[in-house]
Design a protein around this motif. Sequence first.
Motif, PDB file in Angstrom:
ATOM      1  N   LYS A  62       6.926  -3.371   2.112  1.00  0.00           N
ATOM      2  CA  LYS A  62       6.291  -4.039   0.966  1.00  0.00           C
ATOM      3  C   LYS A  62       6.909  -5.409   0.722  1.00  0.00           C
ATOM      4  CE  LYS A  62       4.948   0.163  -1.475  1.00  0.00           C
ATOM      5  NZ  LYS A  62       5.182   0.994  -2.663  1.00  0.00           N
ATOM      6  N   LEU A  63       8.228  -5.506   0.880  1.00  0.00           N
ATOM      7  CA  LEU A  63       8.886  -6.801   0.690  1.00  0.00           C
ATOM      8  C   LEU A  63       8.424  -7.796   1.752  1.00  0.00           C
ATOM      9  CD1 LEU A  63      12.381  -5.387  -0.213  1.00  0.00           C
ATOM     10  CD2 LEU A  63      11.031  -6.892  -1.686  1.00  0.00           C
ATOM     11  N   ARG A  64       8.317  -7.346   2.981  1.00  0.00           N
ATOM     12  CA  ARG A  64       7.840  -8.231   4.053  1.00  0.00           C
ATOM     13  C   ARG A  64       6.388  -8.641   3.793  1.00  0.00           C
ATOM     14  NH1 ARG A  64      12.270  -8.893   6.462  1.00  0.00           N
ATOM     15  NH2 ARG A  64      13.446  -7.281   7.513  1.00  0.00           N
ATOM     16  N   ALA A  65       5.564  -7.699   3.338  1.00  0.00           N
ATOM     17  CA  ALA A  65       4.167  -8.006   3.019  1.00  0.00           C
ATOM     18  C   ALA A  65       4.060  -9.014   1.878  1.00  0.00           C
ATOM     19  CB  ALA A  65       3.405  -6.726   2.673  1.00  0.00           C
ATOM     20  N   PRO A 151      12.139  -2.305  -6.868  1.00  0.00           N
ATOM     21  CA  PRO A 151      10.923  -2.388  -7.672  1.00  0.00           C
ATOM     22  C   PRO A 151      10.863  -3.659  -8.534  1.00  0.00           C
ATOM     23  CG  PRO A 151      11.762  -0.161  -7.724  1.00  0.00           C
ATOM     24  CD  PRO A 151      12.821  -1.007  -7.057  1.00  0.00           C
ATOM     25  N   ALA A 152      11.989  -4.049  -9.112  1.00  0.00           N
ATOM     26  CA  ALA A 152      12.021  -5.265  -9.934  1.00  0.00           C
ATOM     27  C   ALA A 152      11.774  -6.502  -9.077  1.00  0.00           C
ATOM     28  CB  ALA A 152      13.358  -5.385 -10.663  1.00  0.00           C
ATOM     29  N   ILE A 153      12.332  -6.525  -7.874  1.00  0.00           N
ATOM     30  CA  ILE A 153      12.135  -7.663  -6.981  1.00  0.00           C
ATOM     31  C   ILE A 153      10.674  -7.736  -6.554  1.00  0.00           C
ATOM     32  CG2 ILE A 153      12.802  -8.709  -4.781  1.00  0.00           C
ATOM     33  CD1 ILE A 153      15.001  -8.665  -7.034  1.00  0.00           C
ATOM     34  N   LEU A 154      10.081  -6.605  -6.230  1.00  0.00           N
ATOM     35  CA  LEU A 154       8.660  -6.589  -5.856  1.00  0.00           C
ATOM     36  C   LEU A 154       7.777  -7.082  -6.999  1.00  0.00           C
ATOM     37  CD1 LEU A 154       8.544  -3.275  -3.819  1.00  0.00           C
ATOM     38  CD2 LEU A 154       7.897  -5.563  -2.983  1.00  0.00           C
ATOM     39  N   MET A 155       8.087  -6.674  -8.223  1.00  0.00           N
ATOM     40  CA  MET A 155       7.304  -7.152  -9.375  1.00  0.00           C
ATOM     41  C   MET A 155       7.435  -8.658  -9.526  1.00  0.00           C
ATOM     42  SD  MET A 155       7.460  -4.083 -12.266  1.00  0.00           S
ATOM     43  CE  MET A 155       8.768  -4.871 -13.110  1.00  0.00           C
ATOM     44  N   ALA A 156       8.640  -9.185  -9.340  1.00  0.00           N
ATOM     45  CA  ALA A 156       8.859 -10.637  -9.447  1.00  0.00           C
ATOM     46  C   ALA A 156       8.112 -11.385  -8.361  1.00  0.00           C
ATOM     47  CB  ALA A 156      10.343 -10.951  -9.395  1.00  0.00           C
TER      48      ALA A 156
END
Length: 162
Positions: A62-65, A151-156
Motif C-alpha cells: 500500500k505504501l508503494r502504491a 496506518p497514520a502514514i498511509l492516511m497522510a
Amino acid sequence: MIEAGQAIPSVAVKLVTGEGINDATSDEALGAGRVVVFAVPGAFTPTCNVNHLPGFVANTGKLRAAGVDRIVCASVNDHHVMKAWAEASGALGEIDFLADGDAALANALGLAKDMPGMGTRFRRSAMIIESGVVQVAFIEDAPGVNASGAPAILMALEAARV
C-alpha cells in the motif's frame, strides 16, 4: 527537533538492505525520491517488534502504491542487530534498516531520548521525506504506536493526493 521543510542532515550510518550492509550517510540513505522512515527505540523491543515494524511490513504494498520509493526503519542499534531483526521479521528486502549505532542521527534530528536502562535511543517517530527534505514528521507524545504507525502514514499520503 526536525520539522517540515528541513533537509535530512548528513551523518555516518550503516544501511542494511536485501543486498547487504553498507556504510552510508543519512542524506544518501534517505535523500532520493519519496521515502518513509520510521524510527523506533530498539530492535526486538516489545512495542517496536510487535506493533511498529509489523504494521509497515503488512502495508509495504500500500505504501508503494501511494508513491513511496523506499521504506526505512531507523534505530540506535548496531548493524548486526538490525540485520538480525530484518531477517527475523521477514522485512529484509522490503524495508531497509538504518543502524544508528552511536545515536548520531537521532541527535542530529533532535529525536534522541535518554531511556533508563537502554541509553540514548530514537524517540518513536516517522517522517515522509521528498528528495531529502522532510515533508511531514510524526512524533509520538505518549507510549505506543499511533501517530507514527503505518496506518497514520498511509492516511497522510492519501490526504496529500487530494
